[in-house]
Design a protein around this motif. Sequence first.
Motif, mmCIF file in Angstrom:
data_model
loop_
_atom_site.group_PDB
_atom_site.id
_atom_site.type_symbol
_atom_site.label_atom_id
_atom_site.label_comp_id
_atom_site.label_asym_id
_atom_site.label_seq_id
_atom_site.Cartn_x
_atom_site.Cartn_y
_atom_site.Cartn_z
ATOM 1 N N GLU A 1 0.913 -1.016 -0.182
ATOM 2 C CA GLU A 1 -0.040 0.045 0.062
ATOM 3 C C GLU A 1 1.045 1.152 0.188
ATOM 4 O O GLU A 1 1.947 1.459 0.650
ATOM 5 C CB GLU A 1 -0.787 -0.132 1.518
ATOM 6 N N PRO A 2 0.374 2.213 -0.894
ATOM 7 C CA PRO A 2 1.170 3.564 -0.484
ATOM 8 C C PRO A 2 1.395 4.102 0.747
ATOM 9 O O PRO A 2 0.201 4.005 1.653
ATOM 10 C CB PRO A 2 0.445 4.336 -1.645
ATOM 11 N N VAL A 3 2.338 4.770 1.288
ATOM 12 C CA VAL A 3 2.529 5.524 2.359
ATOM 13 C C VAL A 3 1.572 6.527 2.466
ATOM 14 O O VAL A 3 1.521 7.439 1.708
ATOM 15 C CB VAL A 3 3.862 5.421 2.617
ATOM 16 N N LYS A 4 0.699 6.494 3.385
ATOM 17 C CA LYS A 4 -0.102 7.638 3.691
ATOM 18 C C LYS A 4 0.624 8.947 3.948
ATOM 19 O O LYS A 4 1.527 8.876 4.884
ATOM 20 C CB LYS A 4 -1.350 7.388 4.844
ATOM 21 N N LYS A 5 0.260 9.972 3.528
ATOM 22 C CA LYS A 5 1.024 11.220 3.848
ATOM 23 C C LYS A 5 -0.125 12.088 4.787
ATOM 24 O O LYS A 5 -1.134 12.304 4.709
ATOM 25 C CB LYS A 5 1.171 12.199 2.654
ATOM 26 N N TYR A 6 0.863 12.513 5.942
ATOM 27 C CA TYR A 6 0.173 13.171 6.859
ATOM 28 C C TYR A 6 0.329 14.768 6.951
ATOM 29 O O TYR A 6 1.620 15.235 6.815
ATOM 30 C CB TYR A 6 0.432 12.532 8.310
ATOM 31 N N GLU B 1 -2.206 16.741 11.516
ATOM 32 C CA GLU B 1 -2.463 15.582 11.783
ATOM 33 C C GLU B 1 -1.593 14.942 12.416
ATOM 34 O O GLU B 1 -1.944 14.304 13.369
ATOM 35 C CB GLU B 1 -2.664 14.972 10.360
#
Length: 78
Positions: free
Chosen positions: A36-41, A45
Amino acid sequence: MSDKSVYESIMAGLNEALEDAQSETPILKRHKVKVEPVKKYKADEVKKIRNSTGMSQKTFASYMGVSDKTVEAWEASR
């Protein structure tokens, strides 16, 4: 286990995998893995997540395996 035997063991395993991959009737198990692509915060957040845990920047950084300066930069949008 000596360095030489570790090397030989790794090479034997790699050769076995290559032979199996090229075989018309492979016998080794295969697993599909979906990355899964890394979620950007966003900065707010990150701070909200840290605050919700009740951790200081230093404790949160230690938990995340980064320096406290890194957490400070994340929360400052740097």
